[in-house]
Design a protein around this motif. Structure first.
Motif, mmCIF file in Angstrom:
data_model
loop_
_atom_site.group_PDB
_atom_site.id
_atom_site.type_symbol
_atom_site.label_atom_id
_atom_site.label_comp_id
_atom_site.label_asym_id
_atom_site.label_seq_id
_atom_site.Cartn_x
_atom_site.Cartn_y
_atom_site.Cartn_z
ATOM 1 N N GLY A 16 0.818 -1.211 0.000
ATOM 2 C CA GLY A 16 0.000 0.000 0.000
ATOM 3 C C GLY A 16 0.849 1.256 0.000
ATOM 4 N N GLU A 17 1.936 1.196 0.758
ATOM 5 C CA GLU A 17 2.809 2.370 0.829
ATOM 6 C C GLU A 17 3.538 2.569 -0.508
ATOM 7 N N LEU A 18 3.921 1.471 -1.144
ATOM 8 C CA LEU A 18 4.503 1.581 -2.497
ATOM 9 C C LEU A 18 3.499 2.259 -3.433
ATOM 10 N N LEU A 19 2.259 1.822 -3.385
ATOM 11 C CA LEU A 19 1.251 2.423 -4.265
ATOM 12 C C LEU A 19 1.108 3.918 -3.994
ATOM 13 N N ARG A 20 1.061 4.297 -2.721
ATOM 14 C CA ARG A 20 0.946 5.721 -2.407
ATOM 15 C C ARG A 20 2.094 6.505 -3.024
ATOM 16 N N LEU A 21 3.305 5.979 -2.886
ATOM 17 C CA LEU A 21 4.459 6.710 -3.420
ATOM 18 C C LEU A 21 4.457 6.717 -4.944
ATOM 19 N N LEU A 22 4.117 5.586 -5.528
ATOM 20 C CA LEU A 22 4.241 5.458 -6.992
ATOM 21 C C LEU A 22 3.125 6.210 -7.715
ATOM 22 N N LEU A 23 1.940 6.245 -7.131
ATOM 23 C CA LEU A 23 0.824 6.937 -7.802
ATOM 24 C C LEU A 23 1.068 8.437 -7.886
ATOM 25 N N TRP A 24 1.893 8.970 -7.008
ATOM 26 C CA TRP A 24 2.193 10.405 -7.046
ATOM 27 C C TRP A 24 3.586 10.677 -7.651
ATOM 28 N N HIS A 25 4.274 9.642 -8.072
ATOM 29 C CA HIS A 25 5.639 9.821 -8.579
ATOM 30 C C HIS A 25 5.567 10.311 -10.029
ATOM 31 N N PRO A 26 6.225 11.419 -10.342
ATOM 32 C CA PRO A 26 6.050 12.027 -11.667
ATOM 33 C C PRO A 26 6.648 11.220 -12.818
ATOM 34 N N GLU A 27 7.517 10.272 -12.538
ATOM 35 C CA GLU A 27 8.178 9.539 -13.618
ATOM 36 C C GLU A 27 7.592 8.151 -13.826
ATOM 37 N N VAL A 28 6.549 7.834 -13.114
ATOM 38 C CA VAL A 28 6.111 6.442 -13.020
ATOM 39 C C VAL A 28 4.630 6.313 -13.363
ATOM 40 N N ALA A 29 4.270 5.199 -13.990
ATOM 41 C CA ALA A 29 2.861 4.832 -14.119
ATOM 42 C C ALA A 29 2.664 3.463 -13.470
ATOM 43 N N VAL A 30 1.655 3.371 -12.620
ATOM 44 C CA VAL A 30 1.351 2.085 -11.987
ATOM 45 C C VAL A 30 0.451 1.290 -12.932
ATOM 46 N N ILE A 31 0.947 0.157 -13.383
ATOM 47 C CA ILE A 31 0.228 -0.651 -14.363
ATOM 48 C C ILE A 31 -0.678 -1.671 -13.694
ATOM 49 N N GLN A 32 -0.115 -2.419 -12.760
ATOM 50 C CA GLN A 32 -0.893 -3.469 -12.088
ATOM 51 C C GLN A 32 -0.551 -3.510 -10.605
ATOM 52 N N ALA A 33 -1.525 -3.976 -9.841
ATOM 53 C CA ALA A 33 -1.320 -4.241 -8.421
ATOM 54 C C ALA A 33 -1.973 -5.589 -8.151
ATOM 55 N N THR A 34 -1.206 -6.534 -7.643
ATOM 56 C CA THR A 34 -1.789 -7.866 -7.476
ATOM 57 C C THR A 34 -2.190 -8.124 -6.031
ATOM 58 N N SER A 35 -3.232 -8.927 -5.918
ATOM 59 C CA SER A 35 -3.671 -9.417 -4.610
ATOM 60 C C SER A 35 -4.545 -10.630 -4.850
ATOM 61 N N GLY A 36 -4.211 -11.722 -4.208
ATOM 62 C CA GLY A 36 -5.033 -12.914 -4.351
ATOM 63 C C GLY A 36 -6.417 -12.709 -3.783
#
Lengths: 345, 345, 345, 345
Positions: A16-36
């Motif tokens: 979750g913390e990775l997602l928070r950082l990556l969703l606001w990171h200007p150089e990055v696009a979050v493509i997928q997030a997995t969870s069973g």
């Protein structure tokens, strides 16, 4: 060009913390997030702070697709078991677990009480703490994560180790006070609020596995960790008791700490003579990637107390991982990591 | 062109939060921060989260210099007493206190039990809640702040008020649960940790001054506030009990809330059928400018419970003030306010 | 002659609190304590505060033997399902669940959404709140328990009801702030410490089942409960908003509250003009059987705020149950219940 | 015959706890309670848990009258300054401060940085920890109090010291986690709830004055205390790291701890292989006079971690003082001290 990243094991706290950082990171696009368990749900249904930011839904891990960089935030052992698969899906991997932190398979086997499932991969991973392997991380493809308690301990000890001040004849005792998020997102009897609230629980007085990481990073062999859980969700404070190998003054110590912190964008020295925040305090670091370090000297006995505070989910996990990504991908090292923490909180 | 701003009363909690927001705001330069008690100290010696960000030192209020925009974060009454001086120092003022929130000097006198010291100024200030006065704020020179509890209450009630659903014959009861930061940065017997920790303290069961702000903003006259302090530092949760003036369904309510939230960048509707965060929860909003609103309907009795969570120092104070600045100065409304809050925390 | 008692369902929180009270009660011997999961373990392995006091081990419920009085502290529905068996084992029963609180099976069916499994038994149980049924409880064989939130609400409302001051045309809104122990001893996702800590969670804004108990005890029909979970383990605070049916003064209210409290050994009026503890505060009641009640009057609007604080495991459950036992067995009513609570805590 | 006692300095936290214990003590009558600031107020206006128990009002210290036994619960230095006066008022004194704990005036001068004001009195006081001076306390007239952190440390170390297991060549490091009530009842900037809540504050990493008490009681000279404040009101946990002077097994340690605890009514060994409470936990000791001790052994390194939990206001202050009174006056040692603590809490 935008870096296309995915997070595996994204419903946990580090995920979750990775997602928070990556969703606001200007150089990055979050493509997928997995969870069973949470496949099909929106990110904010698990991580409510992300509401309104992203339309991404969790996908089942089996549906993971190729991307530029994979963050692995899985339970112990799972990354190593399937490392070939992950390496086939992305040229770059950052694994937040303990699976690829130790260089020596024998050390791994001793502390984790099983043979490493993919020992050939150990050498390919750079230890993911920029404070100790910044140059090695630049442009590399594989980085490990860091242990949260190991990192608090390492950053408390490294100024003294690098200055050559540690008396290795006398034991180095490190007491680490930690919050409940270190136990992860899965509830248990011991995390039940009426039991955990207000606790001062001797979680791991001896035998903490992060000892291996501390020995590897600091080179010390007479270092003893003890972890106590306190009332706190995020945060860790390592209090390291070190005896100097020669008479030292406070000035010597200032020199050692300044030498260490000078080149580290996320390390601050906290040592004030007055006010409330004289030493590092984890609570004001919630959400921040800073590790604050400080010290004091008992002149009568030569005991140095070196203190490090950090947010276990940030500098102790996801924050360091994103910092690694920045170095690996050639971004500005501090990009996406500028939240300073809150006061009061 | 960079906006040159100063913060008066910068050692308090609202002042500190303004500094945090402004020091990272891309369109702004912080010129001065005043504090009588802390003149000469660095910002981080009072607000430890700002360590390493700024070399600014607090200056005595007497040394305040002209700038483009002044934020006033002073104790009750001080802004109004010296409003001419402040208006002479900057063309734009945003006052976070209660001094310029009410339009009617008679209402002010009734709730604050004294004549307003500068009644002629009341009309020049726009009420600083963009959710109710966005267009009026654009380009204006003077904006008031908002009351934290008033804002939680107003944002809980406005969707129902604007949809014309409130039965004004029956009392609207609003119970607000608040954290200790609402009491400000000055310690007192009642804020002493052993007394305040774990408290569920009936702070203002009747007579809360923010009632005046709620009546002004909602137009309701039969609304009753009650404030209870709970174990929390930042955050407020308003639970408003409203009876509908005609039979309503949950679908009607969804419509009303969506109509209200649609145009509001910092208002989110939180209403989930499962999971832990089914209703607005203040703890995940610490540091964020979001106000989360939600509702439920007791179909048997026609009681609607409308709930609003926010961070009293952000949407309830400094966050709304910076949002006002963005509107006044023509910046993007959400600039500098994108921190989403943390989970877990 | 010592009363031989057993506790069924003794590994839960109410069961544990019963054991604490009974093991120190001078007129009682604890014979058995049942637990399916913990059979064979010592009491202190589940309730660590009992260490060193008793050599009793939990027994499986199937091994329950006859005794003088059985306390039932079982999950919802289990006591009613097996009431014939329990009645065969002991001449006296005190059931702490909701199974035998309501007199009217139709009301039970409406709130619990199922037919009562043993409706013929409803009339045999006296409602177990000595503050409302003291005389009926003396010497009786069967007593129900009380709902914790119902009790906080009832004790807040009864002084006004008994004085005939409630305007029944206007809704009575009751907001109850509760600690995490109300959820019982079984962990869940929502009780996981990182999620529950610092929460202000709208647990039951409408539809709380204890409404039925409040209606039965107070006779009011226009009463609306709302329960919010806050950071606290033990304790509940009910804040009831009541409009008077005629002009009242503070003196009238003092009279009403004094009339109610005069005959109640565990009800105290808390209403101070100064100091920190001006109104009832649950935190200082942890472990105590007191219910503290207080009030304030909004003279402008006629709104009375009536407040009750209690420990949900004591006056809201086990404490009242032991008080019932004292009445049923002819002991001094306050015997074994004299712990006053702690300050600070 | 009832013992007539008075409490000097009764508005502080130790004073309040003494009152709670003494008002319920079957052999004692509380005659007076002094407080400069609160003279004329009822006890419950300062200590709200005492409401309804006593009609005693605080009196000004100047109005103190003769009685059988005086408890002194004064700020540092005040008891020693006026010791002749107090000794003239009562044949028996129990002083809870640090003024009469150390036998050697030179040690006092070194740690408290001033000459002792009444050195001739030091020898007349018996150190008030029954676990180390039970026989000396029987029938004696003057007893000192104990330091809360010293007591947690001493009770952690004494089993090992008495068994002759401590390697004195290697440093003994003791990390003590403490609650906010240790700072006393007077508020300050650092006790302000928004700052203190959730803190993990390095309060005294070196130089803690209780070191002197630990050296005096244990005879160790290479012992190093470090105190960290955590989120907790009552309670202290000492975690002592000791290296054995010869190879030891867990069985040896059990023997040592059992030998120590066997004769101590308020010392319990807590060491479980499963469950949540495997080691001593201060939170379940709030209000109790128990000191729980436990240990673990790192067989690889020979490090013993010895742990003691207690309530700093009870076994660490008022509880031990009442236990001393029982011994001095010939009462049953445990009289009035049987509250077991709460679970959950």
């Amino acid at each position: 060009m935008t870096l296309r990243v995915s997070v595996v094991g994204a419903s946990g706290y580090v995920g979750g913390e990775l997602l928070r950082l990556l969703l606001w990171h200007p150089e990055v696009a979050v493509i997928q997030a997995t969870s069973g368990r949470n496949a099909g749900r929106y990110l904010h249904q698990v991580h409510p702070n992300l509401r309104g930011r992203s339309k991404v839904q969790f996908v089942h891990p089996d549906r993971l697709e190729p991307c530029d960089l994979l963050f692995l935030a899985l339970p112990h052992g799972e990354a190593a078991q399937a490392i070939e698969r992950y390496a086939g899906l992305a040229p770059r991997l950052i694994d937040c677990s303990a699976d690829f932190r130790l260089r020596d398979p024998a050390v791994y086997a001793r502390w984790y009480r099983e043979e490493h499932p993919a020992p050939a991969w150990l050498d390919r991973f750079v230890y993911g703490l920029p404070e100790v392997s910044r140059e090695a991380l630049r442009g590399v493809n594989y980085a490990s994560g860091v242990g949260c308690n190991a990192t608090a301990t390492n950053l408390a000890l490294l100024p003294l180790v690098q200055a050559g001040l540690v008396d290795e004849q006398r034991p180095v005792i490190v007491e680490i006070k930690v919050g409940s998020s270190e136990g992860g997102a899965t509830s248990s009897e011991s995390s039940h609020h009426p039991e955990r609230a207000g606790a001062v629980r001797s979680f791991a007085p001896v035998g903490h596995r992060h000892t291996a990481e501390v020995e590897m990073v600091t080179g010390l062999t007479n270092v003893h960790l003890s972890v106590t859980s306190v009332e706190l969700v995020r945060g860790a404070l390592a209090t390291a008791h070190v005896f100097a190998n020669r008479p030292v003054t406070e000035k010597d110590l200032w020199q050692a700490y300044r030498a260490f912190a000078a080149t580290q964008p996320f390390v601050r020295i906290v040592k004030e003579r007055q006010g409330i925040y004289r030493y590092p305090e984890p609570k004001i670091l919630a959400g921040s990637n800073f590790a604050d370090i400080g010290f004091t000297l008992d002149e009568t006995t030569g005991r140095i107390v070196s203190i490090c505070a950090l947010d276990n989910l940030m500098k102790g996990a996801a924050g360091s991982a994103v910092q690694c990504m920045n170095l690996m991908a050639g971004f500005v090292e501090t990009e996406g990591l500028d939240f300073p923490g809150l006061h009061p909180i």
